[in-house]
Design an enzyme around this catalytic site. Sequence first.
Site, PDB file in Angstrom:
ATOM      1  N   ASP A 177      -5.482   1.301  -5.825  1.00  0.00           N
ATOM      2  CA  ASP A 177      -4.994   2.542  -5.229  1.00  0.00           C
ATOM      3  C   ASP A 177      -5.150   3.720  -6.178  1.00  0.00           C
ATOM      4  O   ASP A 177      -4.894   4.863  -5.784  1.00  0.00           O
ATOM      5  CB  ASP A 177      -3.531   2.402  -4.798  1.00  0.00           C
ATOM      6  CG  ASP A 177      -2.620   2.000  -5.942  1.00  0.00           C
ATOM      7  OD1 ASP A 177      -2.788   0.887  -6.451  1.00  0.00           O
ATOM      8  OD2 ASP A 177      -1.742   2.798  -6.324  1.00  0.00           O
ATOM      9  N   ASN A 178      -5.586   3.464  -7.409  1.00  0.00           N
ATOM     10  CA  ASN A 178      -5.849   4.532  -8.377  1.00  0.00           C
ATOM     11  C   ASN A 178      -7.339   4.707  -8.651  1.00  0.00           C
ATOM     12  O   ASN A 178      -7.707   5.282  -9.673  1.00  0.00           O
ATOM     13  CB  ASN A 178      -5.119   4.245  -9.692  1.00  0.00           C
ATOM     14  CG  ASN A 178      -3.607   4.332  -9.555  1.00  0.00           C
ATOM     15  OD1 ASN A 178      -3.104   5.011  -8.671  1.00  0.00           O
ATOM     16  ND2 ASN A 178      -2.890   3.637 -10.410  1.00  0.00           N
ATOM     17  N   ASP A 202      12.594   8.504  -4.725  1.00  0.00           N
ATOM     18  CA  ASP A 202      13.078   9.860  -4.467  1.00  0.00           C
ATOM     19  C   ASP A 202      11.965  10.860  -4.178  1.00  0.00           C
ATOM     20  O   ASP A 202      12.227  11.999  -3.793  1.00  0.00           O
ATOM     21  CB  ASP A 202      13.950  10.351  -5.620  1.00  0.00           C
ATOM     22  CG  ASP A 202      13.208  10.391  -6.962  1.00  0.00           C
ATOM     23  OD1 ASP A 202      11.960  10.330  -6.958  1.00  0.00           O
ATOM     24  OD2 ASP A 202      13.870  10.479  -8.003  1.00  0.00           O
ATOM     25  N   GLY A 203      10.714  10.437  -4.376  1.00  0.00           N
ATOM     26  CA  GLY A 203       9.601  11.328  -4.089  1.00  0.00           C
ATOM     27  C   GLY A 203       9.421  12.465  -5.079  1.00  0.00           C
ATOM     28  O   GLY A 203       8.593  13.351  -4.881  1.00  0.00           O
TER      29      GLY A 203
END
Length: 479
Positions: free
Chosen positions: A244-245, A121-122
Amino acid sequence: MQIAFDNSYARLPDRFFRPMAPTPVAEPHLIALNEALANSLGLDSAALRSTEGLGVLSGNALPEGANPLAQAYAGHQFGGWVPQLGDGRAILLGEVIDNDGIRRDIQLKGAGPTPFSRNGDGRAWLGPVLREYIVSEAMFALGIPTTRALAAVSTGERVQRERAYPGGVLTRVASSHIRVGTFQFFAARQDDEALRLLMEHVITRHYPEAEGALGLLKAVVAAQARLIAKWMGVGFIHGVMNTDNVSVAGETIDYGPCAFMDNYHPDTVFSSIDRYGRYAYRKQPEIAVWNLAQFATALLPLIGGDYKKAVEDATEAVQGFADVFSDEWDKVFTAKLGLTSQREDDSALAYELLTHMAKGNADFTRTFGAISGDDPAVAAEEFDQPDAFLDWLPRWLARASEDGPELARIARMQATNPALIPRNHRIEEAIQAGVRGDFAPFDRLNKALSTPFDAPIEAPDLTLAPLPKEVVQQTFCGT
């Protein structure tokens, strides 16, 4: 409202990002504004508090000069390769040059779906927004490189997770949001041109002294080694050290299921999704090396020359983490013991104390805080079985006395060992109150954590370890 944007990332080719405006929210309300940070960015705090400013901070309005976009990246998540991730709920508004001449990203987190949302849902619910605000600003006050929190806003909407929660938007500030996974995204697509452009962008932005891909690799290795050593020094556990972190700028980024230890144990894990302890406290240095090896692999096409030689050079650069980390760990923990010189046995003295703390279920922060006082023996109260600690104590005091007067040592240690940290149960208390619309615990905690080396006279309870019924066993990812 005026923001002097200068958006260098938006000038990269289209495949680096997707243009994306935030999705408006129903009824934004300002929870917190970091005025000191706003001022350092050259932003008008009063304007940010206005109706127009609230529109910007919630994603309901775009200031002139903004170039909103969602960044593309990939990554290894818990060791498994995911070829496309990207900003699934974060939108970069643009970049500003702060009062120190440093370029900073301004990003909205929880700003609505993007092409990288993967059916999500962002949005962000209020809990992770408050957690990241508290912990990132606490890390800054502790002197640890980190993204920052400019503002927290409630949205007047509900966000569905295991149940419906109030929604929120965090305005995050970073020297960039470029990750190891950003390089992996292009390497996996064999897009050497994009790799080169990204490398040049990062060198110009973060490491202007670095020469080429190998120089960049060495700089990022050193930055990560220094960062992880600082994490270890405050008992911080990131909880989700996926590639990605990992920020190539050497900042702590993405405060999901993160936590600070109460009782010390090297195998401590809080993250509910880290079922096998991959990102346990003691494993953070080796996982950093693993992540940096993936970075090195992505950079191989740019290192040049013979492939075998490039692999050897990259391997050597990654292996350089060990020496830098060891030196930085020694600096951190000898400073925590009040030592100004470094001798061969000092690290062993620190390791011995940690071993006793693990066996004695001693609180990490309170133990180091107690030995920083006038009577270090009171630290024995933190141990279930204090005999081993009491045997260690005179040997440490004898060593510490060689580095100067007692009062000077106490002053050094109290400026190094924090009196308080953002403890899990206090964060949870602030979140639960915030969900009910009461932000007083959140404000109180943030105020105290802004000066973590000072005993909080107005809030002494914040230095206490949790009662058994208050202990937080798990922390959760906001998605």
